[in-house]
Design an enzyme around this catalytic site. Structure first.
Site, PDB file in Angstrom:
ATOM      1  N   GLY A 171       0.819  -1.219   0.000  1.00  0.00           N
ATOM      2  CA  GLY A 171       0.000   0.000   0.000  1.00  0.00           C
ATOM      3  C   GLY A 171       0.847   1.260   0.000  1.00  0.00           C
ATOM      4  O   GLY A 171       2.037   1.218   0.311  1.00  0.00           O
ATOM      5  N   GLY A 259       6.188  -2.897   3.203  1.00  0.00           N
ATOM      6  CA  GLY A 259       5.768  -3.255   4.551  1.00  0.00           C
ATOM      7  C   GLY A 259       6.133  -4.677   4.938  1.00  0.00           C
ATOM      8  O   GLY A 259       7.060  -5.265   4.372  1.00  0.00           O
ATOM      9  N   ASP A 290       0.578   1.743   8.917  1.00  0.00           N
ATOM     10  CA  ASP A 290      -0.031   1.049  10.056  1.00  0.00           C
ATOM     11  C   ASP A 290       0.946   0.909  11.219  1.00  0.00           C
ATOM     12  O   ASP A 290       0.539   0.587  12.331  1.00  0.00           O
ATOM     13  CB  ASP A 290      -0.500  -0.351   9.635  1.00  0.00           C
ATOM     14  CG  ASP A 290      -1.716  -0.304   8.728  1.00  0.00           C
ATOM     15  OD1 ASP A 290      -2.220   0.798   8.473  1.00  0.00           O
ATOM     16  OD2 ASP A 290      -2.153  -1.377   8.262  1.00  0.00           O
ATOM     17  N   ARG A 335      -5.095  -2.173   9.831  1.00  0.00           N
ATOM     18  CA  ARG A 335      -5.717  -3.470   9.568  1.00  0.00           C
ATOM     19  C   ARG A 335      -5.632  -4.376  10.799  1.00  0.00           C
ATOM     20  O   ARG A 335      -6.622  -4.919  11.249  1.00  0.00           O
ATOM     21  CB  ARG A 335      -4.981  -4.104   8.392  1.00  0.00           C
ATOM     22  CG  ARG A 335      -5.706  -5.230   7.746  1.00  0.00           C
ATOM     23  CD  ARG A 335      -4.821  -5.892   6.720  1.00  0.00           C
ATOM     24  NE  ARG A 335      -4.961  -5.338   5.395  1.00  0.00           N
ATOM     25  CZ  ARG A 335      -3.945  -5.041   4.590  1.00  0.00           C
ATOM     26  NH1 ARG A 335      -2.713  -5.224   4.994  1.00  0.00           N
ATOM     27  NH2 ARG A 335      -4.151  -4.564   3.386  1.00  0.00           N
ATOM     28  N   MET A 447      -7.080   9.205   2.067  1.00  0.00           N
ATOM     29  CA  MET A 447      -6.554  10.576   2.058  1.00  0.00           C
ATOM     30  C   MET A 447      -5.344  10.727   2.960  1.00  0.00           C
ATOM     31  O   MET A 447      -4.463  11.535   2.700  1.00  0.00           O
ATOM     32  CB  MET A 447      -7.642  11.554   2.497  1.00  0.00           C
ATOM     33  CG  MET A 447      -8.748  11.622   1.467  1.00  0.00           C
ATOM     34  SD  MET A 447     -10.093  12.647   2.023  1.00  0.00           S
ATOM     35  CE  MET A 447      -9.337  14.239   1.935  1.00  0.00           C
ATOM     36  N   ARG A 449      -2.993   8.558   3.503  1.00  0.00           N
ATOM     37  CA  ARG A 449      -1.755   7.922   3.047  1.00  0.00           C
ATOM     38  C   ARG A 449      -1.317   8.385   1.648  1.00  0.00           C
ATOM     39  O   ARG A 449      -0.225   8.043   1.198  1.00  0.00           O
ATOM     40  CB  ARG A 449      -1.879   6.402   3.091  1.00  0.00           C
ATOM     41  CG  ARG A 449      -2.771   5.790   2.042  1.00  0.00           C
ATOM     42  CD  ARG A 449      -2.692   4.272   2.068  1.00  0.00           C
ATOM     43  NE  ARG A 449      -3.134   3.742   0.794  1.00  0.00           N
ATOM     44  CZ  ARG A 449      -3.322   2.467   0.527  1.00  0.00           C
ATOM     45  NH1 ARG A 449      -3.096   1.565   1.455  1.00  0.00           N
ATOM     46  NH2 ARG A 449      -3.709   2.062  -0.658  1.00  0.00           N
TER      47      ARG A 449
HETATM   48  N1  ADP Z   1       4.606 -14.064   3.178  1.00  0.00           N
HETATM   49  C1  ADP Z   1       5.115 -13.530   2.077  1.00  0.00           C
HETATM   50  N2  ADP Z   1       6.193 -14.096   1.478  1.00  0.00           N
HETATM   51  C2  ADP Z   1       6.712 -13.553   0.359  1.00  0.00           C
HETATM   52  N3  ADP Z   1       6.241 -12.438  -0.232  1.00  0.00           N
HETATM   53  C3  ADP Z   1       5.189 -11.828   0.300  1.00  0.00           C
HETATM   54  C4  ADP Z   1       4.568 -12.338   1.489  1.00  0.00           C
HETATM   55  N4  ADP Z   1       3.537 -11.526   1.800  1.00  0.00           N
HETATM   56  C5  ADP Z   1       3.503 -10.556   0.843  1.00  0.00           C
HETATM   57  N5  ADP Z   1       4.492 -10.746  -0.054  1.00  0.00           N
HETATM   58  C6  ADP Z   1       4.738  -9.911  -1.218  1.00  0.00           C
HETATM   59  O1  ADP Z   1       5.045  -8.583  -0.836  1.00  0.00           O
HETATM   60  C7  ADP Z   1       4.362  -7.635  -1.647  1.00  0.00           C
HETATM   61  C8  ADP Z   1       3.625  -6.622  -0.806  1.00  0.00           C
HETATM   62  O2  ADP Z   1       2.893  -7.253   0.242  1.00  0.00           O
HETATM   63  P1  ADP Z   1       1.603  -6.586   0.908  1.00  0.00           P
HETATM   64  O3  ADP Z   1       1.197  -7.431   2.042  1.00  0.00           O
HETATM   65  O4  ADP Z   1       0.608  -6.317  -0.145  1.00  0.00           O
HETATM   66  O5  ADP Z   1       2.092  -5.149   1.371  1.00  0.00           O
HETATM   67  P2  ADP Z   1       3.081  -4.670   2.523  1.00  0.00           P
HETATM   68  O6  ADP Z   1       4.455  -5.010   2.112  1.00  0.00           O
HETATM   69  O7  ADP Z   1       2.871  -3.217   2.577  1.00  0.00           O
HETATM   70  O8  ADP Z   1       2.663  -5.380   3.782  1.00  0.00           O
HETATM   71  C9  ADP Z   1       3.436  -8.409  -2.561  1.00  0.00           C
HETATM   72  O9  ADP Z   1       3.942  -8.320  -3.884  1.00  0.00           O
HETATM   73  C10 ADP Z   1       3.464  -9.817  -2.032  1.00  0.00           C
HETATM   74  O10 ADP Z   1       3.459 -10.776  -3.058  1.00  0.00           O
HETATM   75  O1  FBP Z   2      -6.815  -0.890  -0.367  1.00  0.00           O
HETATM   76  P1  FBP Z   2      -5.390  -1.296  -0.276  1.00  0.00           P
HETATM   77  O2  FBP Z   2      -4.513  -0.584  -1.234  1.00  0.00           O
HETATM   78  O3  FBP Z   2      -5.209  -2.757  -0.326  1.00  0.00           O
HETATM   79  O4  FBP Z   2      -4.850  -0.811   1.105  1.00  0.00           O
HETATM   80  C1  FBP Z   2      -5.524  -0.958   2.304  1.00  0.00           C
HETATM   81  C2  FBP Z   2      -4.568  -1.305   3.405  1.00  0.00           C
HETATM   82  O5  FBP Z   2      -3.352  -0.611   3.319  1.00  0.00           O
HETATM   83  C3  FBP Z   2      -2.896  -0.238   4.612  1.00  0.00           C
HETATM   84  O6  FBP Z   2      -2.951   1.135   4.723  1.00  0.00           O
HETATM   85  C4  FBP Z   2      -1.474  -0.594   4.847  1.00  0.00           C
HETATM   86  O7  FBP Z   2      -1.236  -1.883   4.528  1.00  0.00           O
HETATM   87  P2  FBP Z   2       0.215  -2.344   4.022  1.00  0.00           P
HETATM   88  O8  FBP Z   2       1.195  -1.789   5.010  1.00  0.00           O
HETATM   89  O9  FBP Z   2       0.109  -3.814   4.035  1.00  0.00           O
HETATM   90  O10 FBP Z   2       0.426  -1.775   2.684  1.00  0.00           O
HETATM   91  C5  FBP Z   2      -3.895  -0.897   5.564  1.00  0.00           C
HETATM   92  O11 FBP Z   2      -4.152  -0.154   6.698  1.00  0.00           O
HETATM   93  C6  FBP Z   2      -5.112  -1.007   4.718  1.00  0.00           C
HETATM   94  O12 FBP Z   2      -5.974  -2.006   5.146  1.00  0.00           O
HETATM   95 MG    MG Z   3       1.242  -5.230   5.387  1.00  0.00          MG
END
Ligand code: ADP
Ligand code: FBP
Ligand code: MG
Length: 555
Positions: A171, A259, A290, A335, A447, A449
């Site tokens: 995100g 993240g 978050d 979340r 808004m 983020r």
């Molecule tokens: N457990 C995991 N192992 C490997 N890659 C992951 C895992 N979880 C998420 N990813 C990869 O990291 C990227 C971002 O993850 P996401 O959870 O959407 O956002 P964030 O990094 O902000 O938490 C995605 O492209 C996803 O495929």
């Molecule tokens: O609608 P999207 O882009 O999936 O993002 C929503 C989520 O992104 C966040 O802002 C942040 O999540 P990540 O850190 O996993 O990107 C959460 O609080 C929210 O639930």
């Molecule tokens: Mg995350």
């Protein structure tokens, strides 16, 4: 042709830099005859014939290891843990020399940089570490430490050799563009690195899209804009394809901004790179509004998001104050962790009730939310409620048909708690209490983020980016650059991904919030006794280190 240079022929400062005994001599190796076809790429990532530090014998020996492209190797690197007297523990980060012997090193070009050469002790001492806990007792063990971030006297990449790439995933978060800008400018201006590419659209961009050229001119103004100029995505994560792409493009420094999910992905990418024996540094920069990433003091963009949330809370307060029995309800992101809601509430002072995922609540009956709302309305004539999007999800599941949907990254898709609770409050007061209320629901979710980062987040982003660049240039890999007790550090991936940072509701910070809003704690001793996981660590954020003591109990 091989050159072996004795340490005495290097500038004297290098000899003072605690060179490990295994590097008693510097080996500058150059070869001119070996060629690698596409199918027999040099597993160290050099596709050219003349990259120093890649000797023919070692490259051809390692070619066999490259035949399997599987990312499911069981060989996961072990955490590097060093212990010392008095219970000192260093949770160290990997270094390229851990798995590539005889790497060449060079004096850090910063020693001649007009800005930095005047700084007394600009280079970080190789033994500098930062304690995870700063509040200790007389007899406490020294505890866990992380390697201090910063420029080292010697680097393991020649500036001309570096081919860096930057990717943003997950995100959005205020400050992403600032981090991109400062990685590019840090590489260019501090280390003279000219080859930097952006990966378009998150992890899948490694294998599904063309790269974007980045230089200081391209990134000059981007910190004034929200979002990420590189684009981002969830899901689409194929480790083998990503590492193939890194290898094919000849990339040797990978900067991954994202993240908890992204850092998990980065850790797997690092393991695959290590398994293939590539000379590629993988550096993570933690991103999430978050604030759910553990160990670090706070994530960049968090302050900006909390500041932006104030505008929504102010609007809710103005609306609520202006009418009889006015209720202003604001839904904020969060979340699994309620940090934004908690800090926005603490900052505002207009909020009467803050609901977060970590603190279960109930609606009806004595001590419930509806009873509290009624008492506030009778006392004050209006009230403001802030709710984190992940709060009360268990209550929603009870009343709505449960649909365990997930996004492309595997994150749980939440039901809209804001709409649900608005309806619940309206129904309760109109049907059960026959009491007219005026509820205004404000949902500023995206808004807060999508805005550019504020001044303090910009400075924070700069330090994180520069630390990552210094670490990669110094040959460290498999690390996340993060702030621990106000100092920049390198944290091993395993510590960043092992759990999520959450608000500890038995901690002082949540107590401050309860005393500021006067809301009921909804605390149920039976439930809390069962919730052992929450008792261990204090809330990691802006608590000046004093929250690391015993967690006080409330009620
Ligand atoms: N457990 C995991 N192992 C490997 N890659 C992951 C895992 N979880 C998420 N990813 C990869 O990291 C990227 C971002 O993850 P996401 O959870 O959407 O956002 P964030 O990094 O902000 O938490 C995605 O492209 C996803 O495929
Ligand atoms: O609608 P999207 O882009 O999936 O993002 C929503 C989520 O992104 C966040 O802002 C942040 O999540 P990540 O850190 O996993 O990107 C959460 O609080 C929210 O639930
Ligand atoms: Mg995350």
């Amino acid at each position: 042709m091989d050159f072996v240079i004795a340490p005495s022929s290097f500038p004297s400062f290098l000899n003072r830099d605690n060179i490990p005994s295994s590097a008693g001599i510097f080996t500058l190796t150059r070869f001119s005859t070996v060629t690698f076809s596409y199918d027999h790429r040099c597993p160290r990532g050099c596709r050219s014939r003349r990259i120093p530090g890649c000797s023919r014998i070692k490259c051809s020996r390692r070619r066999d290891m490259d035949s399997s492209k599987s990312a499911t190797s069981p060989e996961i690197s072990k955490p590097k843990i060093l212990t010392g007297p008095g219970g000192y523990v260093l949770e160290d980060v990997p270094h390229l020399s851990d798995y590539i012997p005889d790497l060449t090193c060079h004096p850090n070009p910063l020693q001649d940089h007009p800005a930095y050469s005047v700084v007394k002790q600009y280079f970080v001492h190789v033994d500098d570490t930062v304690p995870q806990k700063v509040v200790v007792h007389k007899d406490s063990p020294r505890g866990i430490h992380f390697r201090r971030a910063g420029a080292r006297q010697r680097v393991y990449f020649d500036s001309d050799e570096v081919h860096a790439c930057i990717v943003t995933c997950g995100g959005l978060c205020p400050g992403l563009n600032t981090v991109i800008r400062e990685i590019v400018c840090g590489l260019y201006h501090m280390y003279g690195v000219k080859k930097v590419e952006g990966i378009d659209g998150g992890y899948r961009g490694f294998y599904a899209k063309n790269t974007v050229h980045l230089d200081p001119k391209v990134v000059n103004d981007i910190h004034k804009r929200g979002g990420t100029i590189l684009g981002t995505s969830r899901g689409g994560h194929d480790t083998s394809k990503i590492v193939d792409s890194i290898q094919d493009r000849g990339i040797n420094q990978v900067y991954i901004i994202g993240g908890d999910g992204t850092q998990r992905g980065a850790s797997v990418i690092f393991e695959e790179i290590r398994r293939r024996g590539l000379k590629v540094s993988v550096a993570g920069i933690p991103k999430t509004i978050d604030n759910d990433i553990p160990v670090i003091d706070k994530s960049f963009g968090f302050d900006t998001a909390v500041e932006e949330a104030q505008r929504a809370i102010n609007a809710a307060h103005v609306e609520a104050e202006s009418i009889d029995n006015g209720i202003g309800l604001v839904k904020l992101m969060g979340r699994y962790s309620g940090f934004i809601a908690m800090y926005a509430t603490l900052a505002s002072r207009d909020v009467d009730c803050c609901l977060i995922p970590e603190s279960p609540f109930y609606l009806e009956g004595p001590g419930g939310l509806f009873e509290y709302i009624e008492s506030r309305l009778k006392e004050n004539g209006h009230m403001v409620i802030v709710i984190a999007e992940g709060a009360g999800q268990e209550l929603l599941s009870e009343s709505m048909q449960s649909m365990a949907q997930k996004d492309a990254s595997g994150n749980k898709l939440l039901k809209d708690v804001g709409l649900w609770i608005s309806q619940g409050i309206k129904d309760y007061f109109s049907k059960q209490r026959k009491m007219p209320i005026n509820l205004k629901y404000i949902d500023p979710t995206y808004m807060i983020r999508a805005v550019p980062s504020n001044a303090s987040d910009n400075v924070y982003c700069t330090l994180l980016a520069q630390s990552a660049v210094h670490g990669a240039m110094a040959g460290y890999t498999g690390f996340t650059s993060g702030l621990v007790n106000g100092r920049q550090t390198y944290i091993p991936f395993n510590r960043i991904i092992e759990k999520q940072n959450k608000v500890v509701i038995t901690d002082r910070m949540w107590a401050r919030l309860l005393s500021s809003t006067n809301q009921p704690s909804f605390w149920n001793p039976k439930v809390s006794m069962e919730d052992k996981g929450n008792e261990e660590e204090a809330t990691e954020l802006l608590d000046n280190g004093i929250c690391g003591e015993e967690s006080p109990r409330f009620n």
